[in-house]
Scaffold this active site. Sequence first.
Site, PDB file in Angstrom:
ATOM      1  N   HIS A  69      30.268 -72.906  48.670  1.00  0.00           N
ATOM      2  CA  HIS A  69      28.838 -72.331  47.987  1.00  0.00           C
ATOM      3  C   HIS A  69      28.106 -73.889  47.964  1.00  0.00           C
ATOM      4  CE1 HIS A  69      31.248 -73.193  44.553  1.00  0.00           C
ATOM      5  NE2 HIS A  69      30.038 -73.227  43.654  1.00  0.00           N
ATOM      6  N   HIS A  71      26.761 -75.458  45.072  1.00  0.00           N
ATOM      7  CA  HIS A  71      26.839 -76.147  43.838  1.00  0.00           C
ATOM      8  C   HIS A  71      26.940 -77.693  43.957  1.00  0.00           C
ATOM      9  CE1 HIS A  71      26.710 -72.499  41.023  1.00  0.00           C
ATOM     10  NE2 HIS A  71      25.662 -72.672  41.466  1.00  0.00           N
ATOM     11  N   ASP A  73      28.608 -79.884  42.531  1.00  0.00           N
ATOM     12  CA  ASP A  73      30.181 -80.388  42.319  1.00  0.00           C
ATOM     13  C   ASP A  73      31.060 -80.123  43.266  1.00  0.00           C
ATOM     14  OD1 ASP A  73      29.867 -77.656  41.372  1.00  0.00           O
ATOM     15  OD2 ASP A  73      31.602 -77.812  40.058  1.00  0.00           O
ATOM     16  N   HIS A  74      30.488 -79.308  44.266  1.00  0.00           N
ATOM     17  CA  HIS A  74      31.605 -78.807  45.304  1.00  0.00           C
ATOM     18  C   HIS A  74      31.098 -79.675  46.703  1.00  0.00           C
ATOM     19  CE1 HIS A  74      33.940 -75.419  43.646  1.00  0.00           C
ATOM     20  NE2 HIS A  74      32.805 -75.654  42.860  1.00  0.00           N
ATOM     21  N   HIS A 128      29.362 -65.292  42.264  1.00  0.00           N
ATOM     22  CA  HIS A 128      29.102 -66.760  41.776  1.00  0.00           C
ATOM     23  C   HIS A 128      27.778 -67.183  42.098  1.00  0.00           C
ATOM     24  CE1 HIS A 128      30.008 -70.406  39.843  1.00  0.00           C
ATOM     25  NE2 HIS A 128      29.971 -71.045  40.943  1.00  0.00           N
ATOM     26  N   ASP A 145      34.617 -70.722  43.750  1.00  0.00           N
ATOM     27  CA  ASP A 145      34.536 -70.297  42.525  1.00  0.00           C
ATOM     28  C   ASP A 145      34.482 -68.843  42.512  1.00  0.00           C
ATOM     29  OD1 ASP A 145      34.700 -73.202  41.708  1.00  0.00           O
ATOM     30  OD2 ASP A 145      32.409 -73.176  41.121  1.00  0.00           O
ATOM     31  N   HIS A 184      38.496 -74.859  41.030  1.00  0.00           N
ATOM     32  CA  HIS A 184      38.636 -75.480  39.919  1.00  0.00           C
ATOM     33  C   HIS A 184      40.000 -75.143  39.276  1.00  0.00           C
ATOM     34  CE1 HIS A 184      34.282 -76.882  39.011  1.00  0.00           C
ATOM     35  NE2 HIS A 184      34.106 -75.700  39.547  1.00  0.00           N
TER      36      HIS A 184
END
Length: 275
Positions: A69, A71, A73-74, A128, A145, A184
């Site tokens: 996805h 976001h 942090d990915h 998500h 996620d 995560h």
Amino acid sequence: MLSHSNSTDQGRFPEPLVCTVGCLFDNLAYLIICPESRECLLVDPGEYYPLIRAVGEQGLKLRGVCCSHHHRDHIDGLEELLADFPGLLVYGHPADRNRIPGMTTPLADGDTLRVGRLRGQIHHSPGHTRGSCLYRFAGALFTGDTLFTAGCGRLFEGTASEMYHSLQRISRSFSASTRLYPGHDYAQTNLEFGLALEPDNQAIGRQLSQLRTARDLGRGWQPTTLAQELELNLFLRCAHGQDLSPLLIAAGALEPGEHGAELVFAALRALRDRW
């Protein structure tokens, strides 16, 4: 050579080698490695340096990136990877076409992709985010996620109903032996939440004790299987058809008489958000 098609037939393809790479604080990224050609795909490049170091240390040929996805942090390491590897293929769901830098190859639900002799398949899993997706390579499922060890992702763009149906699909579509690789490491917190809600669940208590011991010994995160998650994961159990309303009524998250699987799931997710 890396390619993609819209065939849903995985056929008989070898199991990937999987290298887990910790990124940022608690993100998990992965190298999906063809054991024969040593070509690899990178899943969720949240940070550039740990990943490029792992590729170099193992002598791998990086062929593409699979994004679960959009976001940050990915995908924070993606632009540096593209600068170092011009022409690198970048996969993701079409909903993220304008949100993932350099996406070359949007894949719809059921489309397949290859690296070396490995073949993978994308599965759209909204909840998500709108574009959340999973990648399956033989017995390995990379869940971003959407699904964590003993938990599931927060609802940022999607609804509880969408996440419920995404988890229901996971619980019913893949074999019990499927290994799960989430985005995560929230395992300890998720297990503690599960045990607080269901203190008599010996499976959760045993898994939490084993995890704490492993961490005391300095051992890193390890994947679970779908069979284990159907025992440990309250969210997956709910989506698989187990009635968890008595637990939520006891916790004050539902009123007596409230029922319905999706309502129970929404209450469970809201309780976890507050925990």
